[in-house]
Structures are given as C-alpha cells and as structure tokens.
Design an enzyme around this catalytic site. Structure first.
Site, PDB file in Angstrom:
ATOM      1  N   TYR A  69      -7.785   4.954  12.534  1.00 48.88           N
ATOM      2  CA  TYR A  69      -7.285   6.254  12.104  1.00 48.88           C
ATOM      3  C   TYR A  69      -8.379   7.096  11.469  1.00 48.88           C
ATOM      4  O   TYR A  69      -9.230   6.611  10.738  1.00 48.88           O
ATOM      5  CB  TYR A  69      -6.049   6.147  11.214  1.00 48.88           C
ATOM      6  CG  TYR A  69      -5.981   5.055  10.180  1.00 48.88           C
ATOM      7  CD1 TYR A  69      -6.053   5.340   8.830  1.00 48.88           C
ATOM      8  CD2 TYR A  69      -5.785   3.733  10.565  1.00 48.88           C
ATOM      9  CE1 TYR A  69      -5.932   4.344   7.884  1.00 48.88           C
ATOM     10  CE2 TYR A  69      -5.667   2.726   9.623  1.00 48.88           C
ATOM     11  CZ  TYR A  69      -5.744   3.045   8.277  1.00 48.88           C
ATOM     12  OH  TYR A  69      -5.639   2.046   7.330  1.00 48.88           O
TER      13      TYR A  69
ATOM     14  N   LYS B 260      -3.812  12.217   8.602  1.00 48.23           N
ATOM     15  CA  LYS B 260      -4.268  11.066   9.385  1.00 48.23           C
ATOM     16  C   LYS B 260      -3.964  11.265  10.862  1.00 48.23           C
ATOM     17  O   LYS B 260      -2.924  11.820  11.225  1.00 48.23           O
ATOM     18  CB  LYS B 260      -3.587   9.782   8.902  1.00 48.23           C
ATOM     19  CG  LYS B 260      -3.950   9.395   7.483  1.00 48.23           C
ATOM     20  CD  LYS B 260      -3.180   8.174   7.025  1.00 48.23           C
ATOM     21  CE  LYS B 260      -3.529   7.802   5.595  1.00 48.23           C
ATOM     22  NZ  LYS B 260      -2.725   6.667   5.093  1.00 48.23           N
TER      23      LYS B 260
ATOM     24  N   ASP C 134       1.607  -3.687  -1.842  1.00 44.99           N
ATOM     25  CA  ASP C 134       2.795  -3.071  -1.245  1.00 44.99           C
ATOM     26  C   ASP C 134       4.073  -3.745  -1.738  1.00 44.99           C
ATOM     27  O   ASP C 134       5.117  -3.096  -1.874  1.00 44.99           O
ATOM     28  CB  ASP C 134       2.727  -3.142   0.279  1.00 44.99           C
ATOM     29  CG  ASP C 134       1.690  -2.204   0.867  1.00 44.99           C
ATOM     30  OD1 ASP C 134       1.260  -1.270   0.164  1.00 44.99           O
ATOM     31  OD2 ASP C 134       1.294  -2.399   2.034  1.00 44.99           O
TER      32      ASP C 134
ATOM     33  N   HIS D  55       2.063   4.480   2.520  1.00 40.81           N
ATOM     34  CA  HIS D  55       0.969   4.993   1.717  1.00 40.81           C
ATOM     35  C   HIS D  55       0.875   6.511   1.785  1.00 40.81           C
ATOM     36  O   HIS D  55       1.230   7.121   2.792  1.00 40.81           O
ATOM     37  CB  HIS D  55      -0.359   4.380   2.190  1.00 40.81           C
ATOM     38  CG  HIS D  55      -0.375   2.889   2.113  1.00 40.81           C
ATOM     39  ND1 HIS D  55      -1.082   2.098   2.995  1.00 40.81           N
ATOM     40  CD2 HIS D  55       0.233   2.024   1.251  1.00 40.81           C
ATOM     41  CE1 HIS D  55      -0.917   0.824   2.672  1.00 40.81           C
ATOM     42  NE2 HIS D  55      -0.125   0.749   1.629  1.00 40.81           N
TER      43      HIS D  55
END
Length: 199
Positions: free
Chosen positions: A132, A72, A168, A62
C-alpha cells in the site's frame, strides 16, 4: 483501468486492465493521473508499505489523525485478502458503516481510501502479501486503532477465529474511541479534502 466509488464517501475500487500472453501478465496497478481525476486531487506519495500475513490474520482497523491523516492505495500482490474500509468519521452520514472488497493476485484490484477512514483486512490465503501507498509517513502517537471484532461494527470477517496482533486485540471499540476523542471529524475530513483539491 476502471475506478468506481464505493458506498462510503472517500473510498474507491480500482480494477486494472491486464494484458497477458504465454510469457505472463502486465498491468498498471497504479496510475497517478487516473486516480487524481477520480478523487479530485493527486495522491501525495510519502511512504510505501508491504505486509505478509498468515491465513486468518486480521489487521486493523487502523487510522490516523486528520490533518494530515493518511490516505491509502492498497492492493494484494500475492494471495488474497478481504479488504475492509470503515467510516469512523464522527458526524458522517455513513458513520459506522463498512464495505469489503476482495483483493487478490487474479483480478489485481486495488482500493483507495481517503484521509479519516478506517482500514483493515483479513488474509484469506497463507502468505497473503499486501502493498500500500500512503499519503503521509507513519507518525507515532497520531496513529490509532479500533477493535476489528467490535460488535457495534459487526464486520463479517471470513474466518472463525481471527488472529490479531496484541495491539489490535486491546484497541478500543468505536464507541470508546469516540468517547475519548480519538475519531476524526467528518467536517474536518471534508474540509481537508477540499484543501487538497484546491492545491
């Protein structure tokens, strides 16, 4: 806390110091000042995410449009994952390269990835829980994916048959994403990073 750069520019591995006794363990899994010193600018915390995954689940790859992108800071608070960072920045010296770091509830490592890098992970245990911190909130229409099983990337996922989300599973390959203009530009990412460093 030890912070070391990975081979992909814009990615770091963070290893915290752990203090334990008969009661348990204490550690600083994120330090604003230590990360800012290593990266060159503070992480502008805008959103915090948490996911749990069954063993064999692969999430990613991603990324978000730059600017603003989405940096991130990722750790695994329970279980273990193989975290993968992919350089998808068109024009980058390491374009198409990837690097993997095991994140687990033993060593308590974390990774930081700058805006413009691709990110994914594979759950190595049942109920692997990943937390995250993100520099920007989720923006529908500006978030994208690359197929994690793209043969051009040739990521060595540690499971025989990765479990993918529907989204995905139909994500474009790296080449297809490039042809459709989805990939961030390396020059744009570097320029944006310099803006963050200058405040």
């Amino acid at each position: 806390m030890k912070i070391r750069p990975l081979t992909i520019e814009g990615a770091w591995e963070v290893t915290p110091a752990q203090h334990g006794d008969s009661r348990g363990t204490f550690l600083e899994w994120y330090r604003f000042d230590a990360l800012a010193e290593a990266v060159g600018h503070p992480l502008d915390l805008a959103q915090a995410n948490l996911s749990t995954s069954a063993r064999g689940v692969v999430r990613g790859i991603h990324f978000a449009d730059v600017p603003p992108g989405q940096a991130k800071y990722v750790t695994c608070v329970s279980g273990a994952v193989l975290d993968v960072i992919v350089d998808i920045r068109a024009g980058s010296p390491t374009f198409g390269a990837w690097e993997a770091v095991r994140l687990d509830d033993t060593d308590r490592r974390a990774v930081y990835l700058a805006e413009g890098l691709g990110h994914g992970f594979c759950a190595l245990t049942e109920g692997a829980t990943v937390a995250y911190l993100c520099s920007a909130t989720y923006r529908p229409g500006h978030e994208h994916g690359i197929h994690p099983l793209d043969p051009e990337l040739n990521i060595t996922w540690p499971v025989g048959e990765p479990l993918l989300s529907g989204k995905d599973a139909v994500a474009p390959t790296l080449a297809e994403a490039g042809e459709s203009g989805l990939l961030p530009s390396y020059d744009t990412c570097v320029s944006y990073g310099k803006q963050l460093q200058s405040g």
